[in-house]
Motif scaffolding. Structure first.
Motif, PDB file in Angstrom:
ATOM      1  N   PHE A  62      10.207  36.694 -47.622  1.00 15.17           N
ATOM      2  CA  PHE A  62      11.088  35.683 -48.207  1.00 15.17           C
ATOM      3  C   PHE A  62      12.140  36.336 -49.099  1.00 15.17           C
ATOM      4  N   MET A  63      11.707  37.280 -49.932  1.00 17.89           N
ATOM      5  CA  MET A  63      12.639  37.968 -50.823  1.00 17.89           C
ATOM      6  C   MET A  63      13.677  38.763 -50.033  1.00 17.89           C
TER       7      MET A  63
ATOM      8  N   GLY B 289      23.390  25.125 -53.780  1.00 20.61           N
ATOM      9  CA  GLY B 289      24.135  25.942 -54.728  1.00 20.61           C
ATOM     10  C   GLY B 289      23.302  27.018 -55.405  1.00 20.61           C
ATOM     11  N   TYR B 290      22.150  27.295 -54.858  1.00 19.16           N
ATOM     12  CA  TYR B 290      21.251  28.291 -55.445  1.00 19.16           C
ATOM     13  C   TYR B 290      21.903  29.669 -55.511  1.00 19.16           C
TER      14      TYR B 290
ATOM     15  N   ARG C 137      14.111  34.077 -61.484  1.00 21.35           N
ATOM     16  CA  ARG C 137      13.029  33.269 -62.044  1.00 21.35           C
ATOM     17  C   ARG C 137      12.383  32.411 -60.955  1.00 21.35           C
ATOM     18  N   MET C 138      13.202  31.764 -60.108  1.00 22.76           N
ATOM     19  CA  MET C 138      12.637  30.933 -59.051  1.00 22.76           C
ATOM     20  C   MET C 138      11.850  31.771 -58.041  1.00 22.76           C
TER      21      MET C 138
ATOM     22  N   VAL D  45       8.578  32.900 -59.741  1.00 24.61           N
ATOM     23  CA  VAL D  45       7.589  31.818 -59.824  1.00 24.61           C
ATOM     24  C   VAL D  45       6.967  31.567 -58.459  1.00 24.61           C
ATOM     25  N   PHE D  46       7.793  31.570 -57.416  1.00 28.09           N
ATOM     26  CA  PHE D  46       7.281  31.385 -56.066  1.00 28.09           C
ATOM     27  C   PHE D  46       6.316  32.515 -55.694  1.00 28.09           C
ATOM     28  N   GLY D  47       6.661  33.750 -56.047  1.00 30.48           N
ATOM     29  CA  GLY D  47       5.791  34.893 -55.757  1.00 30.48           C
ATOM     30  C   GLY D  47       4.479  34.833 -56.513  1.00 30.48           C
TER      31      GLY D  47
END
Length: 193
Positions: free
Chosen positions: A33-34, A104-105, A115-116, A119-121
């Motif tokens: 994902f990253m 718009g991320y 940060r998002m 947090v997901f990780g």
């Protein structure tokens, strides 16, 4: 389409529940994902000024699908067992990229994006670790998959000789565990009366 953070966060629920049956699957999908979202963000930042607003959606779909397909092929070549374990959840990364672009991320600050993703990780790794501990009674059961080897004798660090509660590694067990964690979080952070 309304730019809703609820929708972008709810799409992360499927890999959070489905791909966290073990710590290795969860960490591997998060790394994928990253990598895909980083490459997608760089590509769209380079193309966005050159695109009309009407063609931006089509371009983002094509780029996201291409990058996700390339990442899946790379994962399949690296470790077929790990690729089979995470299966369909890697394809959801492309949908997530398009949705993040639309919301718009990728135009937000780097700190907000990190940060998002962080947090997901943490959620992926934490839920994967808990589900593996409860379901198999081990830690890092399929670690050679992520390392790219097919070492058959590695069974992880066993904490329980008879295994664990098999429901925890299935999707319903993931929903139950996540619900219990959310309930615990709400109880812990409840304002004092």
């Amino acid at each position: 389409m309304i730019k809703s953070p609820f929708l972008q966060n709810s799409l992360m629920l499927a890999p959070l529940i489905g791909a966290t049956g073990s710590l290795v699957s969860a960490v591997g999908l998060w790394l994928m994902f990253m990598a895909v979202t980083s490459a997608f963000g760089l590509s769209m930042n380079a193309l966005r000024p050159r695109l009309l607003s009407a063609s931006r959606l089509l371009a983002s779909v094509l780029i996201a699908a291409t990058l996700t397909s390339c990442a899946e092929l790379g994962a399949q070549a690296w470790s077929l067992q790990w690729h089979q374990q995470m299966g369909v959840y890697a394809g959801l990364i492309a949908v997530q990229c398009v949705l993040l672009e639309h919301s718009g991320y990728f135009q937000s600050s780097l700190a907000d994006r990190l940060r998002m993703c962080g947090v997901f990780g943490v959620l992926m790794a934490g839920l994967g670790l808990l589900r593996e501990l409860i379901g198999y009674g081990t830690i890092a059961r399929h670690l050679p998959w992520l390392a790219g080897s097919a070492q058959a004798d590695w069974q992880g660090w066993a904490l329980s000789a008879d295994g664990g509660l098999r429901l925890a590694i299935l999707a319903p067990g993931g929903f139950i565990l996540l619900g219990m964690l959310v309930a615990g979080w709400q109880i812990w952070h409840r304002p004092a009366p």
